[in-house]
Design a protein around this motif. Structure first.
Motif, PDB file in Angstrom:
ATOM      1  N   UNK A 189       0.873  -1.169  -0.137  1.00  0.00           N
ATOM      2  CA  UNK A 189       0.054  -0.005   0.058  1.00  0.00           C
ATOM      3  C   UNK A 189       0.815   1.312   0.091  1.00  0.00           C
ATOM      4  N   UNK A 190       0.719   2.135  -0.695  1.00  0.00           N
ATOM      5  CA  UNK A 190       1.439   3.485  -1.105  1.00  0.00           C
ATOM      6  C   UNK A 190       0.718   4.418  -0.092  1.00  0.00           C
ATOM      7  N   UNK A 191       1.660   4.951   0.853  1.00  0.00           N
ATOM      8  CA  UNK A 191       1.069   5.983   1.831  1.00  0.00           C
ATOM      9  C   UNK A 191       2.166   6.789   2.306  1.00  0.00           C
ATOM     10  N   UNK A 192       1.557   7.943   3.166  1.00  0.00           N
ATOM     11  CA  UNK A 192       2.762   8.665   3.725  1.00  0.00           C
ATOM     12  C   UNK A 192       2.309   8.657   5.230  1.00  0.00           C
ATOM     13  N   UNK A 193       3.523   8.432   5.873  1.00  0.00           N
ATOM     14  CA  UNK A 193       3.239   8.332   7.524  1.00  0.00           C
ATOM     15  C   UNK A 193       4.311   9.696   8.259  1.00  0.00           C
ATOM     16  N   UNK A 200       7.431   8.090   2.944  1.00  0.00           N
ATOM     17  CA  UNK A 200       6.514   7.466   1.765  1.00  0.00           C
ATOM     18  C   UNK A 200       6.639   6.080   1.636  1.00  0.00           C
ATOM     19  N   UNK A 201       5.892   5.097   1.852  1.00  0.00           N
ATOM     20  CA  UNK A 201       5.902   3.726   1.728  1.00  0.00           C
ATOM     21  C   UNK A 201       5.367   3.041   0.574  1.00  0.00           C
ATOM     22  N   UNK A 202       5.695   1.934   0.371  1.00  0.00           N
ATOM     23  CA  UNK A 202       5.179   1.049  -1.110  1.00  0.00           C
ATOM     24  C   UNK A 202       6.199   1.301  -2.292  1.00  0.00           C
ATOM     25  N   UNK A 203       5.653   0.697  -3.116  1.00  0.00           N
ATOM     26  CA  UNK A 203       6.643   0.863  -4.432  1.00  0.00           C
ATOM     27  C   UNK A 203       6.295   1.769  -5.318  1.00  0.00           C
ATOM     28  N   UNK A 204       7.102   3.077  -5.260  1.00  0.00           N
ATOM     29  CA  UNK A 204       6.891   4.082  -5.788  1.00  0.00           C
ATOM     30  C   UNK A 204       8.434   4.361  -6.744  1.00  0.00           C
ATOM     31  N   UNK A 205       7.862   4.774  -7.964  1.00  0.00           N
ATOM     32  CA  UNK A 205       9.028   5.140  -8.845  1.00  0.00           C
ATOM     33  C   UNK A 205       9.639   6.303  -8.855  1.00  0.00           C
ATOM     34  N   UNK A 206       8.694   7.293  -8.579  1.00  0.00           N
ATOM     35  CA  UNK A 206       9.304   8.739  -8.420  1.00  0.00           C
ATOM     36  C   UNK A 206       8.126   9.476  -7.762  1.00  0.00           C
ATOM     37  N   UNK A 207       8.708  10.624  -7.001  1.00  0.00           N
ATOM     38  CA  UNK A 207       7.669  11.851  -6.572  1.00  0.00           C
ATOM     39  C   UNK A 207       8.310  13.199  -6.743  1.00  0.00           C
ATOM     40  N   UNK A 208       7.565  13.872  -7.467  1.00  0.00           N
ATOM     41  CA  UNK A 208       7.955  15.125  -7.889  1.00  0.00           C
ATOM     42  C   UNK A 208       8.260  16.164  -6.771  1.00  0.00           C
ATOM     43  N   UNK A 209       7.394  16.470  -6.019  1.00  0.00           N
ATOM     44  CA  UNK A 209       7.825  17.298  -5.111  1.00  0.00           C
ATOM     45  C   UNK A 209       7.255  16.607  -3.620  1.00  0.00           C
TER      46      UNK A 209
END
Length: 120
Positions: free
Chosen positions: A1-5, A24-33
């Motif tokens: 699960x993709x989430x912010x803690x 940020x947790x989970x399988x994330x490729x990129x975050x802009x800001x």
């Protein structure tokens, strides 16, 4: 699960300091800001500070010189160092991730919020 803690909120005396963290947790490729917003009782949510993946920062005028935002792209974390806190900084602080890209979607995410109370 993709989430912010978020973590790090609490009660601090005027003039004190706090550091907020957001992961940020989970399988994330990129975050802009990534950034921090806050909402005080009876007021609208407002941007406090934001930082892009390249390190460009933006601060609200009310926190310039007192707050510092930083980011660890490898760990997908963002931090907010808050110094010289005043009662006017009392609010729920929310972590935001702008344009989170996963294998299935790209969208913004919000954390659940962490309370910061500045009081003697």
């Amino acid at each position: 699960q993709v989430q912010l803690v978020e973590s790090g909120g609490g009660l601090v005396q005027p003039g004190g300091s706090l550091t907020l963290s957001c992961a940020a947790s989970g399988t994330i490729f990129s975050i802009y800001a990534m950034g921090w917003y806050r909402q005080a009782p009876g007021k609208q949510r407002e941007l406090v500070a934001a930082i892009t993946s390249g390190g460009s920062t933006n601060y609200a005028d009310s926190v310039k010189g007192r707050f510092t935002i930083s980011r660890d792209n490898a760990k997908k974390m963002v931090y907010l160092q808050m110094n010289s806190l005043t009662p006017e900084d009392t609010a729920v602080y929310y972590c935001n991730a702008d344009r989170v890209r996963t294998i299935a979607w790209t969208r913004d995410l919000w954390g659940q919020g962490t309370q910061v109370t500045v009081s003697s």
